[in-house]
Design a protein around this motif. Sequence first.
Motif, PDB file in Angstrom:
ATOM      1  N   UNK A  54       0.848  -0.955  -0.019  1.00 52.21           N
ATOM      2  CA  UNK A  54       0.125   0.158  -0.140  1.00 52.21           C
ATOM      3  C   UNK A  54       0.893   1.259   0.132  1.00 52.21           C
ATOM      4  N   UNK A  55       0.247   2.281  -0.677  1.00 48.08           N
ATOM      5  CA  UNK A  55       1.276   3.305  -0.919  1.00 48.08           C
ATOM      6  C   UNK A  55       0.570   4.357   0.019  1.00 48.08           C
ATOM      7  N   UNK A  56       1.460   5.183   0.699  1.00 52.43           N
ATOM      8  CA  UNK A  56       0.962   6.399   1.673  1.00 52.43           C
ATOM      9  C   UNK A  56       1.667   7.788   0.887  1.00 52.43           C
ATOM     10  N   UNK A  57       0.785   8.694   0.896  1.00 54.20           N
ATOM     11  CA  UNK A  57       1.511   9.869   0.325  1.00 54.20           C
ATOM     12  C   UNK A  57       1.365  10.811   1.525  1.00 54.20           C
ATOM     13  N   UNK A  58       2.268  11.472   1.809  1.00 53.28           N
ATOM     14  CA  UNK A  58       2.160  12.310   2.943  1.00 53.28           C
ATOM     15  C   UNK A  58       2.569  13.856   2.442  1.00 53.28           C
ATOM     16  N   UNK A 106       7.451   9.258   9.075  1.00 59.95           N
ATOM     17  CA  UNK A 106       8.316   8.362   8.058  1.00 59.95           C
ATOM     18  C   UNK A 106       8.701   7.044   8.886  1.00 59.95           C
ATOM     19  N   UNK A 107       9.174   7.219  10.259  1.00 62.97           N
ATOM     20  CA  UNK A 107       9.674   6.108  11.189  1.00 62.97           C
ATOM     21  C   UNK A 107       8.507   5.481  11.219  1.00 62.97           C
ATOM     22  N   UNK A 108       7.401   5.797  11.690  1.00 71.46           N
ATOM     23  CA  UNK A 108       6.189   4.847  11.958  1.00 71.46           C
ATOM     24  C   UNK A 108       5.804   4.010  10.716  1.00 71.46           C
ATOM     25  N   UNK A 109       5.594   4.704   9.440  1.00 64.63           N
ATOM     26  CA  UNK A 109       5.102   4.046   8.213  1.00 64.63           C
ATOM     27  C   UNK A 109       6.068   2.975   7.925  1.00 64.63           C
ATOM     28  N   UNK A 110       7.425   3.401   7.755  1.00 64.44           N
ATOM     29  CA  UNK A 110       8.263   2.790   7.312  1.00 64.44           C
ATOM     30  C   UNK A 110       8.598   1.231   7.982  1.00 64.44           C
ATOM     31  N   UNK A 111       8.434   1.265   9.387  1.00 62.73           N
ATOM     32  CA  UNK A 111       8.652   0.355  10.190  1.00 62.73           C
ATOM     33  C   UNK A 111       7.505  -0.637  10.058  1.00 62.73           C
ATOM     34  N   UNK A 112       6.539  -0.155   9.602  1.00 61.88           N
ATOM     35  CA  UNK A 112       5.079  -0.893   9.219  1.00 61.88           C
ATOM     36  C   UNK A 112       5.076  -1.287   7.893  1.00 61.88           C
ATOM     37  N   UNK A 113       6.310  -1.434   7.108  1.00 62.86           N
ATOM     38  CA  UNK A 113       6.416  -1.752   5.745  1.00 62.86           C
ATOM     39  C   UNK A 113       5.376  -1.044   4.644  1.00 62.86           C
ATOM     40  N   UNK A 114       4.975   0.086   4.954  1.00 63.43           N
ATOM     41  CA  UNK A 114       4.186   0.700   4.047  1.00 63.43           C
ATOM     42  C   UNK A 114       5.266   1.549   2.950  1.00 63.43           C
ATOM     43  N   UNK A 115       4.862   1.712   1.743  1.00 60.77           N
ATOM     44  CA  UNK A 115       5.615   2.398   0.799  1.00 60.77           C
ATOM     45  C   UNK A 115       5.094   4.082   1.193  1.00 60.77           C
ATOM     46  N   UNK A 116       6.312   4.652   1.498  1.00 63.57           N
ATOM     47  CA  UNK A 116       5.862   6.103   1.999  1.00 63.57           C
ATOM     48  C   UNK A 116       6.622   7.047   1.143  1.00 63.57           C
ATOM     49  N   UNK A 117       5.740   8.164   0.593  1.00 63.79           N
ATOM     50  CA  UNK A 117       6.377   9.386   0.044  1.00 63.79           C
ATOM     51  C   UNK A 117       6.032  10.439   0.469  1.00 63.79           C
ATOM     52  N   UNK A 118       6.897  11.369   0.607  1.00 65.73           N
ATOM     53  CA  UNK A 118       6.562  12.931   1.080  1.00 65.73           C
ATOM     54  C   UNK A 118       6.419  13.493  -0.157  1.00 65.73           C
ATOM     55  N   UNK A 119       5.584  14.465  -0.326  1.00 65.15           N
ATOM     56  CA  UNK A 119       5.380  15.550  -1.095  1.00 65.15           C
ATOM     57  C   UNK A 119       5.664  16.992  -0.372  1.00 65.15           C
ATOM     58  N   UNK A 140      -0.991   7.123  16.318  1.00 63.22           N
ATOM     59  CA  UNK A 140      -2.045   7.434  16.435  1.00 63.22           C
ATOM     60  C   UNK A 140      -2.717   7.192  15.059  1.00 63.22           C
ATOM     61  N   UNK A 141      -2.143   7.748  14.010  1.00 63.02           N
ATOM     62  CA  UNK A 141      -2.613   8.049  12.562  1.00 63.02           C
ATOM     63  C   UNK A 141      -2.370   6.609  12.071  1.00 63.02           C
ATOM     64  N   UNK A 142      -1.085   6.131  12.256  1.00 62.32           N
ATOM     65  CA  UNK A 142      -0.806   4.705  11.706  1.00 62.32           C
ATOM     66  C   UNK A 142      -1.857   3.653  12.055  1.00 62.32           C
ATOM     67  N   UNK A 143      -2.010   3.577  13.418  1.00 60.50           N
ATOM     68  CA  UNK A 143      -2.982   2.399  14.166  1.00 60.50           C
ATOM     69  C   UNK A 143      -4.341   2.621  13.438  1.00 60.50           C
ATOM     70  N   UNK A 144      -4.924   3.813  13.221  1.00 66.48           N
ATOM     71  CA  UNK A 144      -6.276   4.028  12.954  1.00 66.48           C
ATOM     72  C   UNK A 144      -6.369   3.754  11.377  1.00 66.48           C
TER      73      UNK A 144
END
Length: 255
Positions: free
Chosen positions: A1-5, A17-30, A245-249
Amino acid sequence: MSIYLLKNKTVPKDPYFDAFNESRYSTTFIPLLDHTHTNLPETIEFLASLEFLENYNHLIITSQRAVEVLDLALHSVPSDTREKIFKKTAYTVGPATSKILYALGFQFIKGGSEAGNGDILSDIIIDDLKNCKNDKIIFFTGETRRDIIPRKLTSSGYCLTELVIYKTILKPNIAERFTQVYDKSAENSWIIFFSPQGTSEIIDYLNTLKVKNFKIASIGPTTEKFLLEQGIVPNLVSSKPEATTLLQELHKHSL
């Protein structure tokens, strides 16, 4: 799953970044915004002044950008002056800015995770200082800010001074940079809105799409209100403006 921040990546560490990266999400900052100090010499002079050191015991610092400018300015004042400043009470919004203030050296921080927005923080300050309303309060802020805190405190009779220490400008080509990465994304990606600032072009683009193969998350109620006004209903509004919190929800919503 891709996450766009839709935010600038905080340096040296970004909790999202730390939270989503540890959960193995594909994280992109814009990145949407550029931040710069407005008058650093003036800020340094104020921090080192007897007026500030002797008369202001309560600080309001609600943004990470204000903390960054303060950090820069504090490196230019004597160490004994810094120690005096770090003993003043700092009021802030959200756990992220609270953690950065602790790391910077502040010892007495209030609000933080208990204050999800400026309205709640104002109530905390009003209750906290109800027996010393004549105490001077300094609000380190940016050129663009909501007036909830100044309005509530001054209307309640508190002595508040605002010092603008940074300004924010939009980065160029926001829509182009967003579409370049988004158009390559997989289905069911998440777009995370952290603030109304700089998002208008992205919202215009999203509203033109016939197929909505994405979900929208808002970091809090202020941004949610803005999105609703623009015709976008968020799939998720984080109950607290923090990464965990954001990651969990988001994870629960995606199950």
